[in-house]
Design a protein around this motif. Structure first.
Motif, PDB file in Angstrom:
ATOM      1  N   UNK A  89     -12.909  -1.385  -2.810  1.00 50.06           N
ATOM      2  CA  UNK A  89     -11.615  -0.734  -2.991  1.00 50.06           C
ATOM      3  C   UNK A  89     -10.573  -1.777  -3.361  1.00 50.06           C
ATOM      4  N   UNK A  90      -9.629  -1.373  -4.184  1.00 50.23           N
ATOM      5  CA  UNK A  90      -8.466  -2.223  -4.423  1.00 50.23           C
ATOM      6  C   UNK A  90      -7.302  -1.680  -3.615  1.00 50.23           C
ATOM      7  N   UNK A  91      -6.391  -2.582  -3.264  1.00 50.64           N
ATOM      8  CA  UNK A  91      -5.200  -2.174  -2.528  1.00 50.64           C
ATOM      9  C   UNK A  91      -4.086  -3.140  -2.875  1.00 50.64           C
ATOM     10  N   UNK A  92      -2.863  -2.633  -2.881  1.00 47.29           N
ATOM     11  CA  UNK A  92      -1.714  -3.468  -3.229  1.00 47.29           C
ATOM     12  C   UNK A  92      -0.998  -3.980  -1.992  1.00 47.29           C
ATOM     13  N   UNK A  93      -0.989  -3.185  -0.927  1.00 43.43           N
ATOM     14  CA  UNK A  93      -0.310  -3.579   0.301  1.00 43.43           C
ATOM     15  C   UNK A  93      -1.150  -3.154   1.492  1.00 43.43           C
ATOM     16  N   UNK A  94      -0.753  -3.605   2.663  1.00 45.94           N
ATOM     17  CA  UNK A  94      -1.510  -3.267   3.865  1.00 45.94           C
ATOM     18  C   UNK A  94      -2.740  -4.146   4.006  1.00 45.94           C
ATOM     19  N   UNK A  95      -3.738  -3.620   4.701  1.00 47.80           N
ATOM     20  CA  UNK A  95      -4.954  -4.366   4.981  1.00 47.80           C
ATOM     21  C   UNK A  95      -6.164  -3.669   4.369  1.00 47.80           C
ATOM     22  N   UNK A  96      -7.224  -4.425   4.054  1.00 51.31           N
ATOM     23  CA  UNK A  96      -8.434  -3.793   3.530  1.00 51.31           C
ATOM     24  C   UNK A  96      -9.110  -2.965   4.611  1.00 51.31           C
ATOM     25  N   UNK A  97      -9.766  -1.877   4.237  1.00 51.43           N
ATOM     26  CA  UNK A  97     -10.414  -1.036   5.242  1.00 51.43           C
ATOM     27  C   UNK A  97     -11.629  -1.716   5.848  1.00 51.43           C
ATOM     28  N   UNK A  98     -11.836  -1.490   7.123  1.00 51.45           N
ATOM     29  CA  UNK A  98     -12.956  -2.098   7.829  1.00 51.45           C
ATOM     30  C   UNK A  98     -14.283  -1.583   7.267  1.00 51.45           C
TER      31      UNK A  98
ATOM     32  N   UNK B 121     -15.607  -2.096   4.345  1.00 53.14           N
ATOM     33  CA  UNK B 121     -15.679  -1.961   2.901  1.00 53.14           C
ATOM     34  C   UNK B 121     -15.164  -3.236   2.245  1.00 53.14           C
ATOM     35  N   UNK B 122     -15.654  -3.520   1.050  1.00 57.04           N
ATOM     36  CA  UNK B 122     -15.152  -4.663   0.307  1.00 57.04           C
ATOM     37  C   UNK B 122     -13.752  -4.335  -0.204  1.00 57.04           C
ATOM     38  N   UNK B 123     -12.768  -5.112   0.201  1.00 55.09           N
ATOM     39  CA  UNK B 123     -11.394  -4.894  -0.239  1.00 55.09           C
ATOM     40  C   UNK B 123     -10.935  -6.023  -1.139  1.00 55.09           C
ATOM     41  N   UNK B 124     -10.303  -5.666  -2.245  1.00 55.45           N
ATOM     42  CA  UNK B 124      -9.783  -6.649  -3.196  1.00 55.45           C
ATOM     43  C   UNK B 124      -8.317  -6.337  -3.442  1.00 55.45           C
ATOM     44  N   UNK B 125      -7.451  -7.274  -3.123  1.00 53.27           N
ATOM     45  CA  UNK B 125      -6.028  -7.047  -3.360  1.00 53.27           C
ATOM     46  C   UNK B 125      -5.759  -7.048  -4.860  1.00 53.27           C
ATOM     47  N   UNK B 126      -5.136  -6.007  -5.347  1.00 55.41           N
ATOM     48  CA  UNK B 126      -4.913  -5.879  -6.788  1.00 55.41           C
ATOM     49  C   UNK B 126      -3.773  -4.913  -7.052  1.00 55.41           C
TER      50      UNK B 126
END
Length: 234
Positions: A31-40, A42-47
């Motif tokens: 998953x990509x995310x712009x703010x907050x924290x990556x979900x537990x 799952x692979x999180x990529x800030x984007x």
């Protein structure tokens, strides 16, 4: 068979429900995310999907970890509501930049590899507002309606390569965003829904999963409303 799945804006709300549904099915999910924290779990990529360089960097990171993206769910979106006479050009542009151009950027990047593989699934998350309109959301409605034309054009472009492109149009959904609505406003919206309730995020996720599944192999260019009937006839 486990697939490489990317969900943009996937650390909360509908995006998180979609990501978890794919993960529970055994897929390799990022998953990509712009703010907050990556979900537990799952692979999180800030984007930030408004930045082409960040989009490309995110895809490279995901490809190294999970392989080329085989299922793309373009879900990242923002709202900046306001009546037209009070809406600034900045607020109008910001919503289109994320919701519509962000989907363009991630779809273009994913398509490069899907075309070589001659297979892929792209699901764009639109909105019932795109079909029926809503007071104070002309920028949001325009961006989400744009996804319909964008997605259907891609369906025609990419169909010969066995890549399907479909659009899911959720209605009012019980997320953190809707939880912040005043009770009176929330109830007013619910009263317009034939089923008289908001959707749960997992109900949207089921529709996305279906369109990404072998059961939907002959469906492309479709708009699937998951809105309790609020936009029927549009």
């Amino acid at each position: 068979m486990s697939r490489s799945v990317l969900v943009t804006g996937g650390n909360r709300g509908i995006g998180l429900a979609v990501a978890r549904a794919f993960a529970d099915n055994g897929d390799r999910v990022a998953v990509t995310y712009r703010s907050g924290e990556p979900p537990e779990g799952l692979m999180g990529v800030r984007c930030d999907v408004t930045d082409p360089a960040q989009v490309d960097a995110a895809f490279k990171e995901i490809e190294e970890a999970h392989g080329d993206v085989e299922v793309l769910v373009a879900n990242a979106g923002v709202t900046r509501d306001g009546l037209l006479v009070r809406m600034s050009e900045e607020d109008f542009d910001a919503v289109l930049e994320t919701n519509l151009k962000g989907a363009f950027r991630v779809a273009k990047r994913a398509t490069l590899k899907m075309m070589r593989a001659r297979q892929g699934r792209i699901i764009l998350i639109s909105s019932a507002v795109a079909l029926a309109g809503e007071v104070g959301q002309s920028n949001y409605a325009a961006s989400k309606a744009g996804l319909v034309g964008f997605g259907r054009s891609l369906a025609r472009e990419l169909g010969a390569r066995n890549i399907t492109v479909n659009i899911v149009a959720p209605g009012l959904t019980a997320t953190d965003m809707t939880a912040s609505l005043p009770e009176e406003r929330f109830q007013h919206i619910v009263n317009q829904v034939p089923l008289r309730r908001a959707a749960e995020p997992h109900e949207i996720a089921h529709a996305v999963q279906f369109l990404a599944s072998p059961n939907a192999s002959y469906i492309t260019g479709a708009v699937l409303p998951v809105d309790g009937g609020v936009a029927m006839g549009h």
